[in-house]
Design a protein around this motif. Structure first.
Motif, PDB file in Angstrom:
ATOM      1  N   ARG A 137       5.339   5.835   0.907  1.00 26.96           N
ATOM      2  CA  ARG A 137       5.228   4.581   1.221  1.00 26.96           C
ATOM      3  C   ARG A 137       4.988   4.551   2.750  1.00 26.96           C
ATOM      4  O   ARG A 137       5.493   5.450   3.645  1.00 26.96           O
ATOM      5  N   ARG A 138       4.054   3.515   2.955  1.00 26.35           N
ATOM      6  CA  ARG A 138       3.730   3.466   4.556  1.00 26.35           C
ATOM      7  C   ARG A 138       4.622   2.761   5.285  1.00 26.35           C
ATOM      8  O   ARG A 138       5.073   2.986   6.437  1.00 26.35           O
ATOM      9  N   ASN A 139       5.349   1.593   4.618  1.00 26.35           N
ATOM     10  CA  ASN A 139       6.319   0.809   5.335  1.00 26.35           C
ATOM     11  C   ASN A 139       7.584   0.844   4.470  1.00 26.35           C
ATOM     12  O   ASN A 139       7.657  -0.099   3.746  1.00 26.35           O
ATOM     13  N   GLU A 154       0.480   5.781  -0.657  1.00 21.92           N
ATOM     14  CA  GLU A 154      -0.068   6.887  -0.799  1.00 21.92           C
ATOM     15  C   GLU A 154       0.426   8.017  -1.685  1.00 21.92           C
ATOM     16  O   GLU A 154       1.496   8.187  -1.381  1.00 21.92           O
ATOM     17  N   THR A 198       0.799  -1.330   0.117  1.00 22.96           N
ATOM     18  CA  THR A 198       0.060  -0.056  -0.227  1.00 22.96           C
ATOM     19  C   THR A 198       0.914   1.354   0.158  1.00 22.96           C
ATOM     20  O   THR A 198       1.706   1.410   0.789  1.00 22.96           O
TER      21      THR A 198
END
Length: 67
Positions: free
Chosen positions: A52-54, A39, A37
């Protein structure tokens, strides 16, 4: 170095979907994972930032030597 990419549009009766595909070289260099995922952050009408979230650890970061 940039990678030109076309924006694609799929129109359906009651909806539409927009697609932007990553060139394989970009996805591999970023070490993206399948199903990851991300954003989109809109900076202005000429720039979007993919966040990036992670984020995986950097291969360039120096590790501290053990004593």
């Amino acid at each position: 170095m940039g990678f030109p990419t076309k924006v694609q549009l799929i129109k359906r009766k009651q909806s539409e979907q927009w697609y932007i595909n990553f060139p394989a070289q970009v996805a591999q260099a970023m070490e993206f994972e399948r199903g990851e995922t991300v954003e989109w952050v809109i900076e202005d009408k000429s720039q979007m930032v993919l966040k990036r979230r992670n984020t995986p650890p950097s291969a360039l970061k120096k590790t501290q030597p053990e004593d």
